[in-house]
Motif scaffolding. Structure first.
Motif, mmCIF file in Angstrom:
data_model
loop_
_atom_site.group_PDB
_atom_site.id
_atom_site.type_symbol
_atom_site.label_atom_id
_atom_site.label_comp_id
_atom_site.label_asym_id
_atom_site.label_seq_id
_atom_site.Cartn_x
_atom_site.Cartn_y
_atom_site.Cartn_z
ATOM 1 N N LEU A 114 1.735 9.535 -5.190
ATOM 2 C CA LEU A 114 0.867 10.712 -5.137
ATOM 3 C C LEU A 114 1.626 12.035 -5.087
ATOM 4 C CD1 LEU A 114 -1.907 9.467 -2.663
ATOM 5 C CD2 LEU A 114 -2.033 9.681 -5.156
ATOM 6 N N GLN A 115 2.821 12.040 -4.461
ATOM 7 C CA GLN A 115 3.528 13.307 -4.281
ATOM 8 C C GLN A 115 4.985 13.179 -4.710
ATOM 9 O OE1 GLN A 115 3.005 15.130 -0.436
ATOM 10 N NE2 GLN A 115 0.844 14.626 -0.349
ATOM 11 N N ALA A 116 5.198 12.850 -5.963
ATOM 12 C CA ALA A 116 6.560 12.788 -6.493
ATOM 13 C C ALA A 116 7.114 14.198 -6.678
ATOM 14 C CB ALA A 116 6.573 12.028 -7.812
ATOM 15 N N GLN A 117 8.422 14.330 -6.559
ATOM 16 C CA GLN A 117 9.092 15.605 -6.816
ATOM 17 C C GLN A 117 10.135 15.404 -7.913
ATOM 18 O OE1 GLN A 117 10.669 17.789 -3.480
ATOM 19 N NE2 GLN A 117 9.032 17.143 -2.096
ATOM 20 N N ALA A 118 10.308 16.427 -8.742
ATOM 21 C CA ALA A 118 11.269 16.318 -9.846
ATOM 22 C C ALA A 118 12.024 17.625 -10.004
ATOM 23 C CB ALA A 118 10.549 15.968 -11.141
ATOM 24 N N GLN A 119 13.304 17.508 -10.338
ATOM 25 C CA GLN A 119 14.135 18.667 -10.694
ATOM 26 C C GLN A 119 15.365 18.159 -11.441
ATOM 27 O OE1 GLN A 119 16.563 20.377 -7.383
ATOM 28 N NE2 GLN A 119 15.132 19.285 -6.034
ATOM 29 N N GLN A 120 15.819 18.942 -12.392
ATOM 30 C CA GLN A 120 17.017 18.641 -13.176
ATOM 31 C C GLN A 120 17.039 17.196 -13.675
ATOM 32 O OE1 GLN A 120 20.724 20.002 -11.420
ATOM 33 N NE2 GLN A 120 19.719 21.716 -10.383
ATOM 34 N N PHE A 127 15.493 17.087 -2.025
ATOM 35 C CA PHE A 127 14.061 16.839 -2.186
ATOM 36 C C PHE A 127 13.454 16.672 -0.787
ATOM 37 C CE2 PHE A 127 16.223 15.355 -5.946
ATOM 38 C CZ PHE A 127 15.396 15.676 -7.007
ATOM 39 N N PRO A 128 12.886 17.730 -0.219
ATOM 40 C CA PRO A 128 12.292 17.624 1.116
ATOM 41 C C PRO A 128 10.824 17.190 1.046
ATOM 42 C CG PRO A 128 12.405 19.924 0.463
ATOM 43 C CD PRO A 128 12.946 19.126 -0.692
ATOM 44 N N PHE A 129 10.482 16.163 1.801
ATOM 45 C CA PHE A 129 9.104 15.682 1.886
ATOM 46 C C PHE A 129 8.648 15.761 3.341
ATOM 47 C CE2 PHE A 129 10.969 13.561 -1.728
ATOM 48 C CZ PHE A 129 9.958 13.449 -2.673
ATOM 49 N N ALA A 130 7.405 16.162 3.559
ATOM 50 C CA ALA A 130 6.811 16.124 4.896
ATOM 51 C C ALA A 130 5.670 15.119 4.864
ATOM 52 C CB ALA A 130 6.283 17.500 5.288
ATOM 53 N N ARG A 131 5.692 14.195 5.802
ATOM 54 C CA ARG A 131 4.663 13.160 5.843
ATOM 55 C C ARG A 131 4.018 13.127 7.225
ATOM 56 N NH1 ARG A 131 4.946 13.719 1.379
ATOM 57 N NH2 ARG A 131 5.402 12.283 -0.335
ATOM 58 N N GLU A 132 2.712 13.385 7.267
ATOM 59 C CA GLU A 132 1.983 13.267 8.519
ATOM 60 C C GLU A 132 1.613 11.807 8.730
ATOM 61 O OE1 GLU A 132 -1.132 15.977 9.303
ATOM 62 O OE2 GLU A 132 -0.150 17.663 8.315
ATOM 63 N N LEU A 133 1.888 11.323 9.951
ATOM 64 C CA LEU A 133 1.651 9.926 10.278
ATOM 65 C C LEU A 133 0.518 9.809 11.284
ATOM 66 C CD1 LEU A 133 5.388 8.923 10.662
ATOM 67 C CD2 LEU A 133 3.952 8.678 8.645
ATOM 68 N N PRO A 134 -0.178 8.684 11.292
ATOM 69 C CA PRO A 134 -1.269 8.514 12.255
ATOM 70 C C PRO A 134 -0.754 8.605 13.685
ATOM 71 C CG PRO A 134 -1.324 6.797 10.579
ATOM 72 C CD PRO A 134 -0.026 7.523 10.408
ATOM 73 N N GLY A 135 -1.582 9.084 14.575
ATOM 74 C CA GLY A 135 -1.204 9.125 15.982
ATOM 75 C C GLY A 135 -1.337 10.503 16.585
ATOM 76 N N GLY A 136 -0.791 11.505 15.932
ATOM 77 C CA GLY A 136 -0.898 12.868 16.436
ATOM 78 C C GLY A 136 -0.236 13.034 17.796
ATOM 79 N N VAL A 161 11.976 11.863 -7.611
ATOM 80 C CA VAL A 161 12.079 11.147 -6.342
ATOM 81 C C VAL A 161 10.689 10.923 -5.769
ATOM 82 C CG1 VAL A 161 12.935 11.255 -3.967
ATOM 83 C CG2 VAL A 161 14.379 12.064 -5.840
ATOM 84 N N LYS A 162 10.463 9.703 -5.248
ATOM 85 C CA LYS A 162 9.234 9.372 -4.545
ATOM 86 C C LYS A 162 9.606 8.771 -3.195
ATOM 87 C CE LYS A 162 6.950 7.978 -8.884
ATOM 88 N NZ LYS A 162 6.253 6.862 -9.578
ATOM 89 N N VAL A 163 8.798 9.046 -2.182
ATOM 90 C CA VAL A 163 9.055 8.469 -0.864
ATOM 91 C C VAL A 163 7.739 8.031 -0.220
ATOM 92 C CG1 VAL A 163 11.086 9.941 -0.499
ATOM 93 C CG2 VAL A 163 8.882 10.615 0.468
ATOM 94 N N ALA A 164 7.849 7.087 0.705
ATOM 95 C CA ALA A 164 6.716 6.679 1.534
ATOM 96 C C ALA A 164 7.259 6.210 2.872
ATOM 97 C CB ALA A 164 5.913 5.568 0.871
ATOM 98 N N VAL A 165 6.678 6.720 3.953
ATOM 99 C CA VAL A 165 7.049 6.304 5.307
ATOM 100 C C VAL A 165 6.124 5.179 5.727
ATOM 101 C CG1 VAL A 165 7.318 7.047 7.694
ATOM 102 C CG2 VAL A 165 7.791 8.650 5.832
ATOM 103 N N LEU A 166 6.688 4.039 6.089
ATOM 104 C CA LEU A 166 5.848 2.905 6.467
ATOM 105 C C LEU A 166 5.262 3.097 7.861
ATOM 106 C CD1 LEU A 166 7.074 1.627 3.946
ATOM 107 C CD2 LEU A 166 7.264 -0.516 5.220
ATOM 108 N N SER A 197 0.820 -1.218 0.000
ATOM 109 C CA SER A 197 0.000 0.000 0.000
ATOM 110 C C SER A 197 0.852 1.265 0.000
ATOM 111 C CB SER A 197 -0.951 0.007 1.200
ATOM 112 O OG SER A 197 -0.210 0.006 2.402
ATOM 113 N N TYR A 198 2.060 1.186 0.529
ATOM 114 C CA TYR A 198 2.915 2.372 0.594
ATOM 115 C C TYR A 198 3.297 2.874 -0.796
ATOM 116 C CZ TYR A 198 6.613 -1.081 -0.144
ATOM 117 O OH TYR A 198 7.384 -2.088 -0.652
ATOM 118 N N LEU A 199 3.336 1.968 -1.787
ATOM 119 C CA LEU A 199 3.704 2.380 -3.142
ATOM 120 C C LEU A 199 2.678 3.345 -3.728
ATOM 121 C CD1 LEU A 199 4.976 -1.013 -4.588
ATOM 122 C CD2 LEU A 199 6.343 0.928 -3.796
ATOM 123 N N LYS A 200 1.421 3.148 -3.390
ATOM 124 C CA LYS A 200 0.384 4.055 -3.894
ATOM 125 C C LYS A 200 0.562 5.455 -3.313
ATOM 126 C CE LYS A 200 -2.949 0.274 -4.400
ATOM 127 N NZ LYS A 200 -4.232 -0.306 -3.929
#
Length: 422
Positions: free
Chosen positions: A49-55, A176-185, A59-64, A42-45
């Motif tokens: 959703l939020q790939a970043q590109a330059q030059q 390539f900076p990514f911010a990922r909100e994770l469940p829990g708060g 880059v794509k990332v997902a935090v498990l 599921s993390y691949l999906k």
């Protein structure tokens, strides 16, 4: 349960745990099942959703999440403080690149280190786990026109995780900076909408040259909730967009802090009893313009008693259109009892607060996170023989200056950083 009963219960539980630990013969070895479960991919999906590109690099990332780690690896990664991060890099350029995971997490785990944490009594199983974890670790070299994908085994982060992917090539560095909100708060952080916090008529935009005088008008110190009593000095000012600021701090090794709740206080007491680290331990609320800190961060040592920490508030100032944050930074050097805290304990603050201010400057220069810096007035001097006190009674002395940092959206080496004098 009131806080006094919670304190006593946690302290007794900690003592029982230590006695039980002393009687244990050693760790219990465990057999680990093979990866399975519908969440394994599921993390691949999310990564798509939020790939970043330059030059010509994408880059794509997902935090498990915890359940995904269990499903993907068949291992309770979260129980060992490990959080796998999926990284995919497509290099469509004509030159090679190297992925630098140390800028994602400078204390990341190697694949065999992870496997060793899950060793059991079955050698064949141990070999299978080692192969599985090693095969899924990302390759750091990306050839021209090549693609790599795999995991970095990071330290677990709750609430919000900033994933900073940095790629080095010949005379270039891509970030390539990514911010990922994770469940829990439950974290002392909330995205601030300046338009809601400050109406347009309150916003004051100044130039860099005018900024020194504008900072003199800010209140010297934090206050209590009602604003009647002065506390720690507001000895820090940061200029920059929120996202850039957070990425810079995380890149420098700073963690978010949890909000003060019965659960976080309980974990804090447990850590005190065991002499352990608690990377996200809460900080007490302090106030600026009647509101508690917009967010706080810390750099913890191996014991909860010692840490550097800071609090930041968004102000109504702007410098050439960039938001201005005022803050307080100090170093905790121990823990002591006090009746001025509802939790009966507080951290002992290093009275030489200028040292923590200067440490932060060095840290940000080291991590290449700022474009310019300077010192400005506004706090008011408190000499060592006439110290002031914070809200819990700790004395502090200071030269009365504020450290001013301008966050850089791109890495800046120390010779590139401008010193501003007001």
């Amino acid at each position: 349960m009131n806080i006094h009963m919670l304190l006593r219960t946690r302290l007794l539980a900690g003592m029982v745990f230590l006695m039980a630990l002393a009687g244990c013969a050693g760790p219990q070895l465990m057999a680990v099942p093979a990866p399975n479960g519908p969440e394994a991919e599921s993390y691949l999906k999310r990564a798509d959703l939020q790939a970043q590109a330059q030059q010509q690099v994408e880059v794509k990332v997902a935090v498990l999440r915890d359940n995904e780690s269990q499903a993907v690896f068949g291992l309770p990664m979260a129980e060992k403080g490990i959080q796998p991060v999926w990284v995919e890099i497509n290099n469509r350029s004509k030159s090679p690149l190297w992925f630098l995971p140390v800028f994602l997490d400078k204390d990341f785990f190697s694949a065999r280190e992870v496997a060793y944490l899950f060793r059991g009594s079955d050698d064949r199983q141990n070999t299978a786990v080692e192969r599985l974890v090693s095969d899924r670790q990302i390759n750091l070299h990306i050839p021209p026109g090549g693609r790599v994908a795999g995991f970095v085994y990071t330290n677990i982060t709750r609430g919000i995780k900033l994933v900073n992917v940095e790629l080095a090539g010949s005379r270039r560095l891509l970030r390539f900076p990514f911010a990922r909100e994770l469940p829990g708060g439950g974290f002392d952080f909330e995205t601030i909408d300046p338009a809601e916090l400050y109406p347009r008529e309150r916003i004051t935009d100044v130039t860099v040259a005018q900024f020194g005088a504008a900072m003199q008008k800010l209140i010297c110190c934090t206050t209590d909730k009602v604003g009647n009593v002065m506390g720690d000095p507001l000895n820090l000012v940061v200029v920059g967009e929120e996202h850039e600021l957070l990425v810079t701090m995380v890149r420098g090794g700073w963690d978010f802090t949890e909000t003060t709740t019965a659960n976080s206080i309980g974990k804090m007491i447990d850590s005190m009893v065991l002499g352990a680290s608690y990377r996200n331990s809460p900080v007490s609320p302090l106030y600026f313009e009647g509101r508690k800190q917009d967010f706080s961060m810390q750099r913890a040592r191996a014991t909860i008693s010692q840490r550097n920490h800071l609090r930041l508030w968004l102000t109504s100032l702007r410098v050439d259109g960039k938001p201005v944050w005022v803050g307080q930074v100090s170093r905790d050097i121990g823990v002591r009892l006090t009746t001025r805290s509802p939790f009966l304990t507080t951290h002992k603050v290093d009275p030489e607060v200028d040292e923590a201010r200067e440490y932060l400057l060095q840290d940000m220069l080291w991590s290449n996170g700022i474009s310019r810096w300077g010192m400005a007035g506004g706090v008011g001097a408190a000499p060592i023989d006439q110290p002031r006190e914070n809200l819990t009674g700790d004395p502090y002395f200071t030269d009365g200056k504020r450290l001013v940092l301008f966050v850089s959206a791109t890495p800046k080496s120390i010779p590139e950083v401008e010193l501003v004098e007001w």
